[in-house]
Design an enzyme around this catalytic site. Structure first.
Site, PDB file in Angstrom:
ATOM      1  N   CYS A 160     -13.087  64.099   2.478  1.00 27.95           N
ATOM      2  CA  CYS A 160     -13.943  63.268   3.218  1.00 27.95           C
ATOM      3  C   CYS A 160     -13.994  63.740   4.975  1.00 27.95           C
ATOM      4  O   CYS A 160     -14.536  62.928   5.723  1.00 27.95           O
ATOM      5  CB  CYS A 160     -13.224  61.978   3.170  1.00 27.95           C
ATOM      6  SG  CYS A 160     -12.714  61.317   1.647  1.00 27.95           S
ATOM      7  N   HIS A 208     -12.361  56.381  11.278  1.00 25.98           N
ATOM      8  CA  HIS A 208     -12.505  56.557   9.946  1.00 25.98           C
ATOM      9  C   HIS A 208     -12.780  55.308   8.949  1.00 25.98           C
ATOM     10  O   HIS A 208     -13.695  55.217   8.392  1.00 25.98           O
ATOM     11  CB  HIS A 208     -11.413  57.419   9.182  1.00 25.98           C
ATOM     12  CG  HIS A 208     -11.767  58.111   7.997  1.00 25.98           C
ATOM     13  ND1 HIS A 208     -12.644  59.044   7.638  1.00 25.98           N
ATOM     14  CD2 HIS A 208     -10.750  57.869   6.745  1.00 25.98           C
ATOM     15  CE1 HIS A 208     -12.520  59.198   6.455  1.00 25.98           C
ATOM     16  NE2 HIS A 208     -11.469  58.765   5.939  1.00 25.98           N
ATOM     17  N   GLU A 253      -4.633  54.152  10.232  1.00 30.14           N
ATOM     18  CA  GLU A 253      -5.447  54.604  11.290  1.00 30.14           C
ATOM     19  C   GLU A 253      -5.142  53.863  12.519  1.00 30.14           C
ATOM     20  O   GLU A 253      -5.226  54.324  13.807  1.00 30.14           O
ATOM     21  CB  GLU A 253      -7.112  54.232  11.088  1.00 30.14           C
ATOM     22  CG  GLU A 253      -7.793  55.025  12.231  1.00 30.14           C
ATOM     23  CD  GLU A 253      -9.435  55.352  11.581  1.00 30.14           C
ATOM     24  OE1 GLU A 253      -9.687  54.673  10.525  1.00 30.14           O
ATOM     25  OE2 GLU A 253     -10.069  56.047  12.356  1.00 30.14           O
ATOM     26  N   LYS A 301     -18.623  52.333   8.411  1.00 29.54           N
ATOM     27  CA  LYS A 301     -18.691  52.368   7.057  1.00 29.54           C
ATOM     28  C   LYS A 301     -19.313  50.920   6.469  1.00 29.54           C
ATOM     29  O   LYS A 301     -19.489  50.902   5.350  1.00 29.54           O
ATOM     30  CB  LYS A 301     -17.329  52.983   6.545  1.00 29.54           C
ATOM     31  CG  LYS A 301     -17.225  54.456   6.585  1.00 29.54           C
ATOM     32  CD  LYS A 301     -16.025  54.987   5.834  1.00 29.54           C
ATOM     33  CE  LYS A 301     -16.143  56.567   5.895  1.00 29.54           C
ATOM     34  NZ  LYS A 301     -15.800  57.190   7.361  1.00 29.54           N
ATOM     35  N   HIS A 320     -19.065  54.983   2.430  1.00 27.14           N
ATOM     36  CA  HIS A 320     -18.482  56.468   2.651  1.00 27.14           C
ATOM     37  C   HIS A 320     -19.040  57.577   1.897  1.00 27.14           C
ATOM     38  O   HIS A 320     -19.028  57.548   0.646  1.00 27.14           O
ATOM     39  CB  HIS A 320     -16.770  56.008   1.886  1.00 27.14           C
ATOM     40  CG  HIS A 320     -16.015  57.230   2.485  1.00 27.14           C
ATOM     41  ND1 HIS A 320     -16.240  58.344   3.087  1.00 27.14           N
ATOM     42  CD2 HIS A 320     -14.497  57.466   2.382  1.00 27.14           C
ATOM     43  CE1 HIS A 320     -15.473  59.158   3.370  1.00 27.14           C
ATOM     44  NE2 HIS A 320     -14.269  58.556   3.119  1.00 27.14           N
ATOM     45  N   PHE A 352      -8.691  62.920   1.694  1.00 25.27           N
ATOM     46  CA  PHE A 352      -7.743  62.961   0.519  1.00 25.27           C
ATOM     47  C   PHE A 352      -7.248  64.376   0.630  1.00 25.27           C
ATOM     48  O   PHE A 352      -7.888  65.197   1.040  1.00 25.27           O
ATOM     49  CB  PHE A 352      -8.643  62.630  -0.842  1.00 25.27           C
ATOM     50  CG  PHE A 352      -8.349  61.498  -1.272  1.00 25.27           C
ATOM     51  CD1 PHE A 352      -7.999  60.065  -0.750  1.00 25.27           C
ATOM     52  CD2 PHE A 352      -9.001  61.092  -2.461  1.00 25.27           C
ATOM     53  CE1 PHE A 352      -7.803  59.019  -1.024  1.00 25.27           C
ATOM     54  CE2 PHE A 352      -8.969  59.602  -3.145  1.00 25.27           C
ATOM     55  CZ  PHE A 352      -8.523  58.756  -2.238  1.00 25.27           C
TER      56      PHE A 352
END
Lengths: 85, 402
Positions: free
Chosen positions: B162, B294, B305, B326, B331, B390
């Protein structure tokens, strides 16, 4: 099928502890089980019982699966529904 | 050290392939998340995604060439052409030898892999298509961009799930700043929506079945997307000399690894990447007005976050406008950071913070100003964009006004 027995087997394997150390009151966090393990446990249960557990890591998670007994209860609810339908 | 500016932007997104469509959807909070089309959904429990629907490869590639390109490469080439056009960049033979091409992708040609395995295992075909390997390789998009535009300088792929697009832009930025290259074509691309990958994501139990609601207490998980965004980066000196339009200045880039968990994000790792980006930009926390978060809409990301931002920004955290794209774009994995860098540049250019779309309910554990649902015109001096992948790999970009 003895739901609690099978759930204990699955969790013992995931936590790498002897199954005879586990009871319905054993806490998952005390066994060092993390969110990634829970996902694998849910998967193993679904494979074993041929059911789908309504589990989303964003909503359900830890509280619902605090102890082995609570996991077994969640499985029984779904298995019961499957038997009734 | 060269100053580095953004002079061109090209996007292929779930809310359109033109910059105006893209930006107006973000500002209006108009979501590209819809019921999945063109993929059989009978076996899926998640039937929503943010797909790129108005994209016909045959209008962009000749019949002879189109078969060479997986969808993720098609997206990258179309976005790169648009970015170069937008920048008014003339690539002569001398520049072609120097220009860098850095394209991030999470997974490469997943559709090609899925198609070939369906034939092989599902339909018992004896062979797969002879171009399966060159279509699926993760560097295919970077190679096609370089061939399509005739770019012959340093060219490579960054693959950090990501954060791939953010790592790509950050690397290209450092190459220009250090004088290694005067111009770079950098961004991210992803086209991994297949039955196989959707099943794999379902198995992780983090997908939403309704929509993506970053930072909202009633969030239900992430929604997958696809697309590409490519930026033209160049030294300020060069951009000014040729009278190029400048969207924003790229000022800093920071990276870190959590080194904790493969899936669960770590607030310390995220905070270290943000700090490192601010140090790289020689910026103080008080200089930042906008955080392009994010913000995936998962419980773990959004809370982590928030913690990371509070730990880096201290008291100033409450003055930040923190929003996630998002809810609109979902995503896009390897393209997410690039689409969000494009959004951050446009936000600085228009001095407008796009909102966090689909926001419904305050979460005490995500207690920053998340600019719910309504865009905000406000002075933005500097901004950061976060990508936390990830595998615990983090990348953060810092931009300032043109």
């Amino acid at each position: 099928m003895d739901v609690l027995y099978e759930v204990k087997q699955i969790i013992a394997k995931q936590a790498r502890v002897p199954v005879d150390q586990l009871t319905a009151d054993s806490r998952l966090d005390a066994l060092g089980i993390e969110s990634i393990d829970v996902i694998e446990i849910v998967f193993a249960i679904e494979e074993k019982f041929g059911v789908t557990l309504p589990f989303n890591a964003n909503e359900s998670a830890v509280a619902e699966f605090e102890t082995i007994g609570k996991v077994a209860d969640a499985v029984k609810a779904v298995v019961g529904k499957k038997a009734a339908s | 050290m060269n100053q580095v500016v953004i002079t061109g932007i090209g996007v292929v997104s779930p809310v359109g392939c033109g910059l105006n469509e893209f930006w107006s959807a973000l500002v209006d909070g108009r979501s590209g998340i819809r019921a999945i089309e063109n993929i059989p959904t009978q076996r899926l429990s998640t039937r929503i995604a943010a797909q790129v629907l108005d994209f016909d490869p045959d209008t962009h590639f000749s019949p002879k060439r189109v078969g060479l390109l997986d969808r993720f490469s098609q997206f990258a080439v179309v976005a790169a052409r648009a970015a170069v056009r937008d920048a008014g960049l003339e690539i002569d033979e001398e520049l072609a030898l120097e220009i860098a091409t850095v394209i991030g992708t999470g997974a490469g040609g997943h559709i090609t892999i899925d198609d070939s395995y369906l034939k092989l295992y599902g339909e018992n075909a004896a062979k797969v298509h002879p171009l399966t390997i060159p279509r699926m390789m993760v560097n295919a998009a970077a190679s096609h961009v370089s061939m399509d535009l005739g770019l012959k300088g340093p060219t490579f792929t960054t693959a950090t799930a990501c954060a791939s697009g953010t790592h790509a832009i950050g690397q290209a930025f450092h190459m220009i700043r250090s004088g290694q290259t005067p111009v770079a074509i950098a961004g991210g691309t992803e086209a991994g929506l297949t039955v196989g990958t959707l099943k794999a994501w379902e198995a992780l139990r983090i997908l939403s079945n309704d929509t993506c609601r970053p930072f909202s207490k009633n969030r239900s998980g992430l929604v997958l997307g696809e697309g590409a965004a490519i930026l033209v980066l160049e030294s300020r000196e060069r951009a000014v000399a040729r009278g190029a339009p400048i969207y924003a200045e790229l000022r800093g880039f920071g990276m870190s690894a959590d080194a904790v968990d493969l899936i669960s994000p770590d607030p310390d790792g995220a905070a270290r990447a943000i700090r490192s980006a601010l140090v790289d930009a020689r910026a103080n926390v008080e200089d930042v007005d906008y955080v392009n978060a994010h913000g995936t809409g998962t419980m773990l990301n959004d809370r982590t976050e928030t913690k990371a931002l509070r730990s880096v920004f201290g008291k100033h955290a409450d003055k930040l406008a923190v929003s996630s794209n998002k809810g609109v774009l979902a995503h896009g994995l390897g393209c997410a950071g690039a689409l969000e860098a494009a959004a951050m540049a446009l936000a600085l250019h228009s001095q407008t913070v796009p909102p966090t779309a689909n926001y419904e309910e305050k979460d005490p554990e995500c207690d920053l100003d998340v600019v719910p649902n309504v865009a905000r015109q406000t002075p933005i001096r500097s901004a950061i964009s976060n990508s936390f992948a990830f595998g615990g790999l983090n990348a953060v970009l810092v931009m300032g006004r043109a």
